[in-house]
Motif scaffolding. Structure first.
Motif, mmCIF file in Angstrom:
data_model
loop_
_atom_site.group_PDB
_atom_site.id
_atom_site.type_symbol
_atom_site.label_atom_id
_atom_site.label_comp_id
_atom_site.label_asym_id
_atom_site.label_seq_id
_atom_site.Cartn_x
_atom_site.Cartn_y
_atom_site.Cartn_z
ATOM 1 N N GLU A 194 3.408 -8.472 9.274
ATOM 2 C CA GLU A 194 1.953 -8.513 9.231
ATOM 3 C C GLU A 194 1.413 -9.752 9.964
ATOM 4 O O GLU A 194 1.989 -10.833 9.856
ATOM 5 C CB GLU A 194 1.513 -8.576 7.761
ATOM 6 C CG GLU A 194 0.058 -8.359 7.514
ATOM 7 C CD GLU A 194 -0.244 -8.412 6.008
ATOM 8 O OE1 GLU A 194 -0.847 -7.452 5.513
ATOM 9 O OE2 GLU A 194 0.131 -9.391 5.341
ATOM 10 N N THR A 195 0.320 -9.572 10.686
ATOM 11 C CA THR A 195 -0.286 -10.717 11.393
ATOM 12 C C THR A 195 -1.553 -11.154 10.659
ATOM 13 O O THR A 195 -2.337 -10.328 10.204
ATOM 14 C CB THR A 195 -0.629 -10.311 12.836
ATOM 15 O OG1 THR A 195 0.564 -9.869 13.452
ATOM 16 C CG2 THR A 195 -1.183 -11.499 13.622
ATOM 17 N N ASP A 196 -1.699 -12.469 10.532
ATOM 18 C CA ASP A 196 -2.889 -13.013 9.861
ATOM 19 C C ASP A 196 -3.084 -14.455 10.313
ATOM 20 O O ASP A 196 -2.280 -14.989 11.070
ATOM 21 C CB ASP A 196 -2.718 -12.930 8.332
ATOM 22 C CG ASP A 196 -4.057 -12.786 7.611
ATOM 23 O OD1 ASP A 196 -5.064 -13.292 8.131
ATOM 24 O OD2 ASP A 196 -4.080 -12.177 6.526
ATOM 25 N N GLU A 197 -4.174 -15.068 9.818
ATOM 26 C CA GLU A 197 -4.431 -16.475 10.148
ATOM 27 C C GLU A 197 -3.429 -17.366 9.427
ATOM 28 O O GLU A 197 -3.204 -17.204 8.234
ATOM 29 C CB GLU A 197 -5.853 -16.860 9.687
ATOM 30 C CG GLU A 197 -6.960 -16.054 10.311
ATOM 31 C CD GLU A 197 -7.105 -16.343 11.799
ATOM 32 O OE1 GLU A 197 -6.805 -17.471 12.230
ATOM 33 O OE2 GLU A 197 -7.503 -15.403 12.523
ATOM 34 N N PHE A 198 -2.886 -18.342 10.162
ATOM 35 C CA PHE A 198 -1.993 -19.320 9.531
ATOM 36 C C PHE A 198 -2.821 -20.504 9.063
ATOM 37 O O PHE A 198 -3.418 -21.214 9.850
ATOM 38 C CB PHE A 198 -0.938 -19.793 10.535
ATOM 39 C CG PHE A 198 0.009 -20.825 9.978
ATOM 40 C CD1 PHE A 198 1.146 -20.424 9.296
ATOM 41 C CD2 PHE A 198 -0.230 -22.180 10.130
ATOM 42 C CE1 PHE A 198 2.023 -21.370 8.771
ATOM 43 C CE2 PHE A 198 0.643 -23.134 9.604
ATOM 44 C CZ PHE A 198 1.773 -22.722 8.930
ATOM 45 N N ASP A 199 -2.863 -20.690 7.758
ATOM 46 C CA ASP A 199 -3.706 -21.728 7.181
ATOM 47 C C ASP A 199 -2.833 -22.670 6.351
ATOM 48 O O ASP A 199 -2.458 -22.341 5.220
ATOM 49 C CB ASP A 199 -4.785 -21.048 6.308
ATOM 50 C CG ASP A 199 -5.788 -22.046 5.777
ATOM 51 O OD1 ASP A 199 -5.720 -23.227 6.172
ATOM 52 O OD2 ASP A 199 -6.647 -21.633 4.972
ATOM 53 N N TRP A 200 -2.485 -23.797 6.944
ATOM 54 C CA TRP A 200 -1.587 -24.738 6.240
ATOM 55 C C TRP A 200 -2.377 -25.542 5.219
ATOM 56 O O TRP A 200 -3.327 -26.243 5.576
ATOM 57 C CB TRP A 200 -0.919 -25.671 7.259
ATOM 58 C CG TRP A 200 0.099 -26.587 6.648
ATOM 59 C CD1 TRP A 200 0.025 -27.941 6.531
ATOM 60 C CD2 TRP A 200 1.353 -26.203 6.066
ATOM 61 N NE1 TRP A 200 1.144 -28.430 5.919
ATOM 62 C CE2 TRP A 200 1.980 -27.388 5.624
ATOM 63 C CE3 TRP A 200 1.995 -24.975 5.864
ATOM 64 C CZ2 TRP A 200 3.226 -27.384 5.005
ATOM 65 C CZ3 TRP A 200 3.237 -24.965 5.238
ATOM 66 C CH2 TRP A 200 3.837 -26.158 4.815
ATOM 67 N N PRO A 201 -2.039 -25.448 3.940
ATOM 68 C CA PRO A 201 -2.816 -26.170 2.929
ATOM 69 C C PRO A 201 -2.530 -27.667 2.995
ATOM 70 O O PRO A 201 -1.387 -28.076 3.172
ATOM 71 C CB PRO A 201 -2.311 -25.570 1.618
ATOM 72 C CG PRO A 201 -0.947 -25.054 1.925
ATOM 73 C CD PRO A 201 -0.913 -24.704 3.364
ATOM 74 N N GLU A 202 -3.588 -28.462 2.863
ATOM 75 C CA GLU A 202 -3.375 -29.915 2.924
ATOM 76 C C GLU A 202 -2.669 -30.431 1.677
ATOM 77 O O GLU A 202 -1.998 -31.432 1.704
ATOM 78 C CB GLU A 202 -4.718 -30.644 3.053
ATOM 79 C CG GLU A 202 -5.372 -30.470 4.405
ATOM 80 C CD GLU A 202 -6.768 -29.858 4.278
ATOM 81 O OE1 GLU A 202 -7.577 -30.401 3.514
ATOM 82 O OE2 GLU A 202 -7.023 -28.827 4.933
ATOM 83 N N GLN A 203 -2.867 -29.737 0.589
ATOM 84 C CA GLN A 203 -2.298 -30.249 -0.657
ATOM 85 C C GLN A 203 -1.781 -29.106 -1.532
ATOM 86 O O GLN A 203 -2.162 -27.954 -1.358
ATOM 87 C CB GLN A 203 -3.367 -31.026 -1.418
ATOM 88 C CG GLN A 203 -4.628 -30.207 -1.593
ATOM 89 C CD GLN A 203 -5.606 -30.827 -2.567
ATOM 90 O OE1 GLN A 203 -5.252 -31.734 -3.302
ATOM 91 N NE2 GLN A 203 -6.816 -30.315 -2.606
ATOM 92 N N VAL A 204 -0.920 -29.508 -2.439
ATOM 93 C CA VAL A 204 -0.448 -28.556 -3.447
ATOM 94 C C VAL A 204 -1.135 -28.920 -4.746
ATOM 95 O O VAL A 204 -1.154 -30.082 -5.140
ATOM 96 C CB VAL A 204 1.078 -28.670 -3.635
ATOM 97 C CG1 VAL A 204 1.555 -27.740 -4.723
ATOM 98 C CG2 VAL A 204 1.795 -28.366 -2.336
ATOM 99 N N ARG A 205 -1.732 -27.953 -5.380
ATOM 100 C CA ARG A 205 -2.329 -28.212 -6.688
ATOM 101 C C ARG A 205 -1.857 -27.161 -7.660
ATOM 102 O O ARG A 205 -2.203 -25.997 -7.542
ATOM 103 C CB ARG A 205 -3.846 -28.183 -6.585
ATOM 104 C CG ARG A 205 -4.408 -29.538 -6.198
ATOM 105 C CD ARG A 205 -5.887 -29.511 -6.277
ATOM 106 N NE ARG A 205 -6.321 -29.376 -7.668
ATOM 107 C CZ ARG A 205 -7.426 -29.951 -8.114
ATOM 108 N NH1 ARG A 205 -8.173 -30.669 -7.319
ATOM 109 N NH2 ARG A 205 -7.796 -29.783 -9.358
ATOM 110 N N LEU A 206 -1.041 -27.591 -8.588
ATOM 111 C CA LEU A 206 -0.552 -26.663 -9.599
ATOM 112 C C LEU A 206 -0.978 -27.186 -10.958
ATOM 113 O O LEU A 206 -0.533 -28.248 -11.390
ATOM 114 C CB LEU A 206 0.972 -26.559 -9.511
ATOM 115 C CG LEU A 206 1.498 -25.845 -8.265
ATOM 116 C CD1 LEU A 206 2.967 -26.168 -8.059
ATOM 117 C CD2 LEU A 206 1.304 -24.342 -8.386
ATOM 118 N N ARG A 207 -1.837 -26.437 -11.608
ATOM 119 C CA ARG A 207 -2.347 -26.888 -12.898
ATOM 120 C C ARG A 207 -1.235 -27.020 -13.929
ATOM 121 O O ARG A 207 -1.297 -27.830 -14.829
ATOM 122 C CB ARG A 207 -3.394 -25.901 -13.417
ATOM 123 C CG ARG A 207 -4.681 -25.974 -12.657
ATOM 124 C CD ARG A 207 -5.689 -25.042 -13.248
ATOM 125 N NE ARG A 207 -5.430 -23.655 -12.902
ATOM 126 C CZ ARG A 207 -6.351 -22.701 -12.933
ATOM 127 N NH1 ARG A 207 -7.566 -22.974 -13.313
ATOM 128 N NH2 ARG A 207 -6.056 -21.461 -12.590
#
Lengths: 202, 563
Positions: free
Chosen positions: B168-181
């Motif tokens: 599947e092709t989609d936008e690659f959006d690298w998250p700046e941070q990891v937030r896990l509650r």
């Protein structure tokens, strides 16, 4: 033993509330943890919480099989579990809902409805030879009504398991909103995709 | 934002996380990923011969370097073959990233060809796992998974990606941070608890440190030396903690447990305060729980709160990383030499040395291991399988640095040695790496010898060949009336087998040949196999029989010593 003195059994049980991410598989992770560590679950209830994306799980755990501290710590190890609270030593309200389908006829129906009245149970369905009583309360109240109905013949019981909440202003909730972008991905993580997908088996 | 396929996103994300090597094996559903791999020259792919090997290689890579290891398998059997390796990482808390393909989304749950519910299967043996249902989830999922694997108490994670998500092709959006509650490891350690621990240690007459794998993973071996020297506390390690404290240090007293040193077991049993650091009071280390040193007060420092109080009641619990907690503890404890206590342990050690190699005309395995130690000046990285040879490798080599001994302690996975050595050698290329193999253990994963040739790895394989599943034979001799049931194991001619792979091999048949063979192996540039025909019925001593207490450690009977 009277229907109301199940106190000792209830006391060895712990009420644990876990706030969990509403994601596929989270229930299986919790259930699998209890199986793996040999903790006995007396009841488990899940529903939405006041926070979108978070569910509230109420577990009643047999304290004999599981030191409640280990239960809490092991639950915390699950990434999808956000908060765990042991309500056993809190001033809490614990409630359960039950529907009891009882056999009855024209002769004894009144008598049965009198009993229901004592327990403040609602009659939610009535037929020529049965009624469904709906009762809300703690376990011993439901056990009590069940016992009183037994002589008439209980056809079916459906109980929800315990939900609980601390009295007063104190809460066991989590208020930690996620950045929208992350929340959006988290909300879809692992879920089935809407709409038709191309079929591919190669 | 660039548009990418799921396969590109996967490899791009891994590369951003610093991944330089993937140990894997292709298959139908991961073909899109393999198709994309040449676009990422910064990622080296090592082709294993069985996915179990790939998982152990990733594990060995992680243990040798401290960096996360990555393994890859296809759906179904490819994924299930990884399971033993993932569980090995899980039990020993090592950061391994397992990537699997799965059948296309439309076929999930329909029992399609090569479908396995690998997230369900690995749920109890991973720190966390994911099934990715959209390509755009890939970057965040991989970031989260890597974060979970490498922080707090490390552990394996698994990310399962259906074939059509790779495509599947989609936008690659690298998250700046990891937030896990739901994931926030505690590393600092509670100041009040650290103070209480310091007071307890100051009052102690006979304190002992038991250092575990966690000290190595926290990179806290220097902090441990400083603490031990200031507080004057002798240090023993767990089996996986070997290397957390240099064995040449005057305060080092070996390691404890079922085949640990007699004096280490006695010191643990005689202590008044036991300071467990980055360890989990496991049954193989502590013996029968209810009779382990009942009067000792336990200070337990561990990053995983669930380990504290799990097996023993703890006097002072400290949740945190050894790296953060130890300096604070060192600052607060008083300087104390504790000569009397150290002298007592020294005396026990003198009377029960446990690590001596006795004179014999036979080729004793202890002698082979000690000769290897002498010849390599104690510098080599030792990777073991599971069984008698593993214990001799722990007992008769002296380890001076963290990550020097790589071994499956928790799960006890036979066949670990060769693939883990491959991973270790690839992670730290300049390091002399010896795979200490049992003749049974080696036969579980010997197909990975092909990788030595493919990748030209100068790994030295030393088979401790006694023709038995030695630890099984030892238990049957001691506890099952010498009823030797299925413990004799036939074997191919290992030298011919190595030769068939194009690997040099030497059969070592007499004691006199041992040092010569080791020297020749070290001088040889490529991989080499040494088949040591060791004494067949040698047992591992000392021993705490299963279900016994540490105080009941037994040593080699006289009759055995006479051989």
């Amino acid at each position: 033993m009277s229907a109301y003195t199940n106190g000792a059994r209830i006391q060895s049980h712990h009420t644990v509330v876990a706030i969990v991410e509403n994601k596929p598989g989270v229930l299986m992770r919790v259930a699998s943890l209890f199986r793996r560590r040999g903790f006995n679950i007396e009841s488990l209830t899940v529903g939405h919480s006041e926070e979108e994306g978070l569910s509230r799980l109420t577990l009643v755990v047999d304290g004999e099989s599981a030191p409640v501290e280990q239960v809490e710590k092991q639950l915390y190890k699950l990434i999808d579990v956000v908060k765990v609270s042991d309500l056993s030593h809190e001033d809490m309200l614990a409630r359960e809902l039950a529907m009891i389908k009882v056999r009855c006829n024209n002769v004894n129906r009144h008598e049965l409805l009198d009993i229901a009245n004592v327990f403040r149970a609602d009659v939610v369905d009535i037929a020529t030879n049965s009624v469904i009583l709906q009762v809300v309360g703690d376990e011993s109240k439901i056990d009590g009504l069940t016992k009183m109905c037994e002589p008439y013949g209980i056809k079916e019981i459906a109980r929800t398991g315990r939900v609980a909440m601390v009295r007063g202003a104190k809460t066991t909730t989590v208020h930690e909103a996620e950045p929208e972008k992350i929340a959006r991905i988290h909300a879809s993580q692992g879920r089935r995709v809407e709409g038709a997908l191309p079929f591919s088996s190669d | 934002m660039a548009r990418m396929t799921g396969a590109q996103m996967t490899l791009d994300s891994l590369q951003r996380e610093g991944v330089d090597t993937i140990f894997g094996y292709p298959g139908g559903v991961v073909l899109p990923l393999y198709d994309t791999l040449p676009q990422f020259p910064g990622i080296r792919h090592v082709l294993c011969r069985h996915e179990q090997g790939a998982a152990h290689m990733a594990d060995g890579y992680a243990r040798a370097s401290g960096r996360m290891g990555v393994c890859l398998g296809t759906s179904g059997p490819g994924a299930t073959n990884l399971v033993t390796g993932i569980c090995t990482s899980w039990m020993d808390s090592t950061p391994v990233f397992a990537l699997t393909g799965n059948v296309a989304r439309t076929l999930l749950g329909k029992d399609g060809f090569q479908e396995a519910d690998i997230t369900g299967i690995t749920q109890p043996i991973t720190k966390h796992n994911y099934l990715v249902m959209n390509a755009r989830e890939i970057p965040l999922t991989i970031r989260e998974a890597v974060h979970i694997a490498t922080t707090g108490r490390p552990g394996p994670v698994l990310v399962d990606i259906p074939k059509d998500v790779f495509q599947e092709t989609d936008e690659f959006d690298w998250p700046e941070q990891v937030r896990l509650r739901g994931y926030k490891p505690t590393v600092e350690g509670h100041a009040g608890m650290i103070k209480r621990a310091a007071e307890l240690i100051d009052q102690a007459k006979r304190p002992i440190v038991i250092a575990g794998h966690g000290v190595i993973w926290a990179d806290a071996h220097r902090e441990l030396i400083e603490f031990a020297e200031k507080a004057g506390v002798p240090v023993i390690t767990t089996f996986l903690g070997i290397g957390a404290f240099p064995e040449s240090h005057p305060l080092s007293y070996g390691w404890l447990g079922m085949h640990g040193m007699y004096y280490a077991n006695m010191a643990a049993d005689g202590a008044d305060v036991v300071i467990g650091i980055g360890m989990r009071f496991d049954d193989r280390a502590m013996g029968r729980f209810k009779d382990f040193n009942p009067t000792a007060k336990i200070v337990h420092i561990d990053i995983d709160p669930a380990e504290i109080g799990k097996n023993f009641p703890t006097a002072v619990p400290i949740v945190g990383s050894a790296k953060n907690v130890l300096p604070k503890l060192t600052e607060q404890v008083k300087q104390q030499p504790r000569k009397e206590w150290v002298r007592w342990i020294d005396q026990v050690r003198e009377e029960h040395p446990s690590r001596d190699v006795r004179e014999s005309r036979h080729m004793l395995p202890q002698y082979v291991m000690r000769t290897l130690y002498d010849e390599t000046s104690g510098d080599a990285t030792i990777v073991t399988g599971v069984g008698q040879h593993q214990m001799w490798a722990g007992q008769h080599y002296f380890y001076k640095r963290p990550r020097q001994l790589i071994t499956s302690g928790g799960l006890g996975t036979m066949g670990f040695e060769l693939p883990a050595a491959i991973g270790a050698q690839i992670a730290v290329p300049g390091q002399e790496t010896w795979a200490i193999c049992g003749d049974g253990s080696f036969q579980m994963t010997l197909q990975e010898m092909a990788v030595l040739v493919d990748e030209q790895l100068p790994i030295k394989m030393a088979i401790f060949n006694n023709g038995y599943l030695g630890m099984i034979r030892q238990w049957q001799q001691l506890f099952y009336d010498q009823n030797y049931s299925s413990c004799g194991i036939s074997q191919p001619d290992f030298c011919k087998l190595a030769d068939a792979y194009g690997i040099r091999a030497i059969r070592v048949e007499t004691k006199a040949e041992v040092p010569l063979a080791i020297r020749e192996a070290r001088a040889h540039k490529g991989p080499i196999l040494l088949d040591f025909q060791i004494d067949q019925e040698e047992n591992v001593w000392p021993m705490v029989p299963a279900g016994a207490a540490l105080s009941e450690t037994i040593e080699a009977p006289e009759a055995e010593l006479a051989r």
